[in-house]
Design a protein around this motif. Sequence first.
Motif, PDB file in Angstrom:
ATOM      1  N   MET A  42      16.233  -2.879  11.081  1.00 50.15           N
ATOM      2  CA  MET A  42      16.133  -2.672   9.499  1.00 50.15           C
ATOM      3  C   MET A  42      16.583  -4.006   8.910  1.00 50.15           C
ATOM      4  SD  MET A  42      14.833   0.404   9.340  1.00 50.15           S
ATOM      5  CE  MET A  42      15.126   1.039   7.714  1.00 50.15           C
ATOM      6  N   ARG A  45      12.279  -4.438   6.791  1.00 49.77           N
ATOM      7  CA  ARG A  45      11.690  -3.127   6.703  1.00 49.77           C
ATOM      8  C   ARG A  45      10.604  -3.080   5.711  1.00 49.77           C
ATOM      9  NH1 ARG A  45      12.234  -2.569   1.941  1.00 49.77           N
ATOM     10  NH2 ARG A  45      11.193  -0.549   2.188  1.00 49.77           N
ATOM     11  N   GLY A  46       9.746  -2.010   5.732  1.00 47.13           N
ATOM     12  CA  GLY A  46       8.614  -2.007   4.681  1.00 47.13           C
ATOM     13  C   GLY A  46       7.384  -2.379   5.586  1.00 47.13           C
ATOM     14  N   ALA A  47       6.333  -1.671   5.531  1.00 45.03           N
ATOM     15  CA  ALA A  47       5.242  -1.909   6.678  1.00 45.03           C
ATOM     16  C   ALA A  47       4.673  -3.110   6.636  1.00 45.03           C
ATOM     17  CB  ALA A  47       4.176  -0.651   6.395  1.00 45.03           C
ATOM     18  N   ARG A  88       8.730  -0.860  16.006  1.00 47.57           N
ATOM     19  CA  ARG A  88       8.691   0.459  15.255  1.00 47.57           C
ATOM     20  C   ARG A  88       7.481   1.090  15.331  1.00 47.57           C
ATOM     21  NH1 ARG A  88      11.511   0.209   9.629  1.00 47.57           N
ATOM     22  NH2 ARG A  88      11.664   2.482   9.778  1.00 47.57           N
ATOM     23  N   HIS A 155       9.006   6.578  -4.617  1.00 47.70           N
ATOM     24  CA  HIS A 155       9.959   6.779  -3.499  1.00 47.70           C
ATOM     25  C   HIS A 155      10.133   5.662  -2.459  1.00 47.70           C
ATOM     26  CE1 HIS A 155      11.851  10.202  -1.077  1.00 47.70           C
ATOM     27  NE2 HIS A 155      11.134   9.492  -0.067  1.00 47.70           N
ATOM     28  N   ASN A 157      11.093   1.919  -0.939  1.00 47.15           N
ATOM     29  CA  ASN A 157      10.902   0.556  -1.725  1.00 47.15           C
ATOM     30  C   ASN A 157       9.740   0.039  -0.879  1.00 47.15           C
ATOM     31  OD1 ASN A 157      11.217  -2.651  -0.881  1.00 47.15           O
ATOM     32  ND2 ASN A 157      12.126  -1.801  -2.903  1.00 47.15           N
ATOM     33  N   ALA A 158       8.719   0.200  -2.007  1.00 46.67           N
ATOM     34  CA  ALA A 158       7.316  -0.597  -1.801  1.00 46.67           C
ATOM     35  C   ALA A 158       7.344  -2.058  -2.580  1.00 46.67           C
ATOM     36  CB  ALA A 158       6.178   0.301  -1.953  1.00 46.67           C
ATOM     37  N   THR A 163       7.175  -6.447   1.614  1.00 47.25           N
ATOM     38  CA  THR A 163       6.057  -7.046   1.893  1.00 47.25           C
ATOM     39  C   THR A 163       6.453  -8.610   1.840  1.00 47.25           C
ATOM     40  OG1 THR A 163       5.739  -7.198  -0.456  1.00 47.25           O
ATOM     41  CG2 THR A 163       5.008  -5.072   0.473  1.00 47.25           C
ATOM     42  N   THR A 168       3.673  -3.354  -3.012  1.00 49.56           N
ATOM     43  CA  THR A 168       2.322  -2.543  -3.213  1.00 49.56           C
ATOM     44  C   THR A 168       2.783  -1.756  -4.598  1.00 49.56           C
ATOM     45  OG1 THR A 168       3.238  -1.222  -1.578  1.00 49.56           O
ATOM     46  CG2 THR A 168       1.766  -2.857  -0.940  1.00 49.56           C
ATOM     47  N   GLN A 195      16.758   3.205   0.338  1.00 50.10           N
ATOM     48  CA  GLN A 195      16.083   1.981   0.049  1.00 50.10           C
ATOM     49  C   GLN A 195      15.664   1.903  -1.584  1.00 50.10           C
ATOM     50  OE1 GLN A 195      15.326   3.849   2.679  1.00 50.10           O
ATOM     51  NE2 GLN A 195      14.428   2.800   4.306  1.00 50.10           N
ATOM     52  N   GLY A 234       4.185   3.760  -1.560  1.00 53.38           N
ATOM     53  CA  GLY A 234       3.458   2.678  -0.780  1.00 53.38           C
ATOM     54  C   GLY A 234       3.147   3.554   0.501  1.00 53.38           C
ATOM     55  N   ASP A 236       2.566   3.579   5.286  1.00 54.28           N
ATOM     56  CA  ASP A 236       3.322   2.957   6.499  1.00 54.28           C
ATOM     57  C   ASP A 236       1.987   3.181   7.356  1.00 54.28           C
ATOM     58  OD1 ASP A 236       6.118   3.655   5.443  1.00 54.28           O
ATOM     59  OD2 ASP A 236       6.214   2.070   6.875  1.00 54.28           O
ATOM     60  N   PHE A 313       9.841   9.360   8.715  1.00 53.88           N
ATOM     61  CA  PHE A 313       8.548   9.361   7.846  1.00 53.88           C
ATOM     62  C   PHE A 313       7.863  10.837   7.991  1.00 53.88           C
ATOM     63  CE2 PHE A 313       9.035   5.138   9.654  1.00 53.88           C
ATOM     64  CZ  PHE A 313       8.991   4.281   8.642  1.00 53.88           C
TER      65      PHE A 313
END
Length: 356
Positions: A42, A45-47, A88, A155, A157-158, A163, A168, A195, A234, A236, A313
């Motif tokens: 981590m 992180r974030g897709a 992941r 909800h 962190n996007a 990114t 996003t 996050q 955002g 995933d 998730f």
Amino acid sequence: MLPTIEWKGRHIRMIDQRKLPAKVEWVVCKSDRDVVKAIKSMVIRGAPAIGVAAAMGLSLSAEAIQADAYDTFARRFRESASRMLKARPTAVNLRWAVERMTLLVERMAGRDPEEIRIALREESEKILSEDVEINRKIGEHGQSIVPRKAVILTHCNAGSLATGGYGTALGVIRAAHEAGKKIEVIADETRPWLQGLRLTAFELMEDGIPVTVIADNAAGSLMRQGKVDLVITGADRIAANGDVANKIGTYQVAVLARENKIPFYVAAPLSTIDLRIPSGERIPVEERDATEISHFRKIRVGPPGVKIFNPAFDVTPGRYVAGIITEKGIVRAPYPKQIKKLFKNGCHLVEGIEKV
Ligand code: MRU
């Protein structure tokens, strides 16, 4: 905003998101294995950010492969790609990036590995810069659904940190703010990694966008009191039928939004849509270590030996989603048909190999 990840000469530097906002520290990755470790632990992180990191990690791997012949190079590259894929499981952007890099190697079959190394480095730089452009487009499209004055709940962190930059869901919020709209954000704290509290609040405060953090379990009550106009999160991974996997807790937010007649939107790039997965039940949900729940910052808070379940998730059925904001525009139900339309020539993930 600080760059989430960048090239520093022959190495990659990423901001250590585990330490934010208390400390701004960088982790330097010198090999693909360092990148796998950073994703698993981590640091990043974030897709979309994971996708960018995977692409850059594979470029590092290509640099390290000592082979003059294409076949040896390609075999060792594929081994590294399959290690990267395991970092992941839920964010499909990781697979998307690995496949894009692998496809490049396959298209250059028979060429000098040195040429391929250069092309892979350029491709990783392109994936990073494209991601920022994509997020700006998501922002432009998305801000059209934001009223001139709105309280937006989000909800996890996007944002920029999740990114290549801009974000996003936070990209939509930023674009609305830049357009002069009066935006206030409610950020769920997002247990157990926080996050929302640590990263979303940090990013928005840097931009001067008013933000209030709430405990995750306060969202429903605020919605019921009419204190939320819109929810934007955002994603995933989005299945072909519009089911959305996102940070644990998103599903309950979406159900509560529906109950309180508040539109629930998802902002994500096309690289987050997985056409190979027909519905959300097939999305692999990562289960993380029990200590993330039983401990707080290494201090045990739960009774020793307590049974813990820690899915990272959840999946929100597409019927709760008012729209999916992408770089190509806003997709609305019926999702199976509308999502398919987004991809002109079949599946973008493995263009030329797999047709949908
Ligand atoms: O476990 P994380 O922090 O990687 O989870 C991230 C999320 O769930 C984000 O909401 C999602 O990746 C969208 S990021 C633009």
